[in-house]
Design a protein around this motif. Sequence first.
Motif, mmCIF file in Angstrom:
data_model
loop_
_atom_site.group_PDB
_atom_site.id
_atom_site.type_symbol
_atom_site.label_atom_id
_atom_site.label_comp_id
_atom_site.label_asym_id
_atom_site.label_seq_id
_atom_site.Cartn_x
_atom_site.Cartn_y
_atom_site.Cartn_z
ATOM 1 N N ASN A 42 0.833 -1.206 0.000
ATOM 2 C CA ASN A 42 0.000 0.000 0.000
ATOM 3 C C ASN A 42 0.863 1.249 0.000
ATOM 4 O O ASN A 42 1.799 1.358 0.792
ATOM 5 N N LYS A 46 2.082 2.372 -7.021
ATOM 6 C CA LYS A 46 1.627 1.568 -8.169
ATOM 7 C C LYS A 46 0.570 2.319 -8.988
ATOM 8 O O LYS A 46 0.684 2.436 -10.209
ATOM 9 N N THR A 48 -0.078 5.467 -8.920
ATOM 10 C CA THR A 48 0.547 6.682 -9.449
ATOM 11 C C THR A 48 1.269 6.378 -10.767
ATOM 12 O O THR A 48 1.177 7.140 -11.726
ATOM 13 N N GLU A 89 -8.076 1.482 -10.676
ATOM 14 C CA GLU A 89 -8.318 0.940 -9.347
ATOM 15 C C GLU A 89 -9.769 1.283 -8.984
ATOM 16 O O GLU A 89 -10.232 2.396 -9.240
HETATM 17 N N1 LIG Z 1 -3.888 12.786 -4.997
HETATM 18 C C1 LIG Z 1 -2.944 12.594 -4.086
HETATM 19 N N2 LIG Z 1 -2.528 13.602 -3.281
HETATM 20 C C2 LIG Z 1 -1.538 13.417 -2.369
HETATM 21 N N3 LIG Z 1 -0.879 12.264 -2.201
HETATM 22 C C3 LIG Z 1 -1.251 11.229 -2.961
HETATM 23 C C4 LIG Z 1 -2.298 11.342 -3.951
HETATM 24 N N4 LIG Z 1 -2.441 10.132 -4.554
HETATM 25 C C5 LIG Z 1 -1.537 9.317 -3.971
HETATM 26 N N5 LIG Z 1 -0.819 9.967 -3.021
HETATM 27 C C6 LIG Z 1 0.257 9.394 -2.194
HETATM 28 O O1 LIG Z 1 1.250 8.853 -3.060
HETATM 29 C C7 LIG Z 1 1.734 7.612 -2.570
HETATM 30 C C8 LIG Z 1 1.522 6.521 -3.595
HETATM 31 O O2 LIG Z 1 0.124 6.288 -3.769
HETATM 32 P P1 LIG Z 1 -0.447 5.224 -4.787
HETATM 33 O O3 LIG Z 1 -1.912 5.380 -4.813
HETATM 34 O O4 LIG Z 1 0.271 5.342 -6.066
HETATM 35 O O5 LIG Z 1 -0.035 3.850 -4.071
HETATM 36 P P2 LIG Z 1 -0.402 2.347 -4.448
HETATM 37 O O6 LIG Z 1 0.881 1.612 -4.566
HETATM 38 O O7 LIG Z 1 -1.315 2.316 -5.598
HETATM 39 O O8 LIG Z 1 -1.139 1.855 -3.113
HETATM 40 P P3 LIG Z 1 -2.405 0.860 -2.921
HETATM 41 O O9 LIG Z 1 -1.863 -0.518 -2.984
HETATM 42 O O10 LIG Z 1 -2.890 1.194 -1.544
HETATM 43 O O11 LIG Z 1 -3.406 1.153 -3.994
HETATM 44 C C9 LIG Z 1 0.998 7.373 -1.260
HETATM 45 O O12 LIG Z 1 1.813 7.788 -0.216
HETATM 46 C C10 LIG Z 1 -0.229 8.248 -1.363
HETATM 47 O O13 LIG Z 1 -0.676 8.696 -0.101
#
Ligand SMILES: Nc1ncnc2c1ncn2[C@@H]1O[C@H](COP(=O)(O)OP(=O)(O)OP(=O)(O)O)[C@@H](O)[C@H]1O
Length: 240
Positions: A42, A46, A48, A89
């Motif tokens: 988490n 990913k 992003t 997602e």
């Molecule tokens: N719109 C946003 N504004 C601020 N921070 C963000 C935003 N979107 C994501 N983040 C931050 O960027 C980082 C990466 O988030 P991301 O959603 O890409 O993770 P992920 O690997 O997809 O996680 P998960 O498995 O929970 O979906 C995290 O710390 C998240 O809090």
Amino acid sequence: MKPQLPLLEVNDLKVSYGGIHALKGIDLHIAPGELVALIGSNGAGKTTTLKALAGLLHCTAGKMHYDGSPLHHVPSHQRVSAGLALVPEGRGIFARLSVAENLQMGAYTRSDDGQISADLERMYALFPRLAERRAQLAGTLSGGEQQMVAIARALMSHPQLLMLDEPSMGLAPMMVAKIFETIREVSAQGVSILLVEQNAKLALEAAQRGYVLESGAITLSGEASELLGSDAVQRAYLGA
Ligand SMILES: Nc1ncnc2c1ncn2[C@@H]1O[C@H](COP(=O)(O)OP(=O)(O)OP(=O)(O)O)[C@@H](O)[C@H]1O
Ligand SMILES: [Mg+2]
């Protein structure tokens, strides 16, 4: 033999949200027809990564090339026309539209109307459960059926590269197995796939290669079978 050019190549990609560095300079590539897994816990970055590739957010640095051309300034709808499709997602289906209308929305960048109805039938063959429910409002489908709609809708744009963000999320094992069966089938048809999953085992079993993303950086990459067997992946993601 000429070396095969990657379909997608990403170099030193950086994304920040305000002061938070979500991607700290990542490199990855996908060859034509390859199924590549991107795993990580988490908040690793990913989603992003996929959003950056789909053109849904601003990248602060780095290079992206798709089919040999720079992608950086290409708006998201043109990336769809160029063959890059994202299954987001949480699926992002249109709850108040029918299954059929959702799938038609996936073809919005196309103008070949005759072919679109043939493709709809192809989707119903790939997902017989959707065929029975084509007139049903998508918001009333089960989670697994909604995931099928999201994948079928993306396929309606005729992608060369399909990006899937946690397709197994929230689904029962039977439904996960069905979704993964379809992912393999789409891959066997020659579509390149970038598969984001928290379920590392499932993803690496389906993929040919994989990347491990931790706190915005790629920390491991290689053949999926090697990653699956590596101590680091076993400890961090497979609970060994
Ligand atoms: N719109 C946003 N504004 C601020 N921070 C963000 C935003 N979107 C994501 N983040 C931050 O960027 C980082 C990466 O988030 P991301 O959603 O890409 O993770 P992920 O690997 O997809 O996680 P998960 O498995 O929970 O979906 C995290 O710390 C998240 O809090
Ligand atoms: Mg995510």
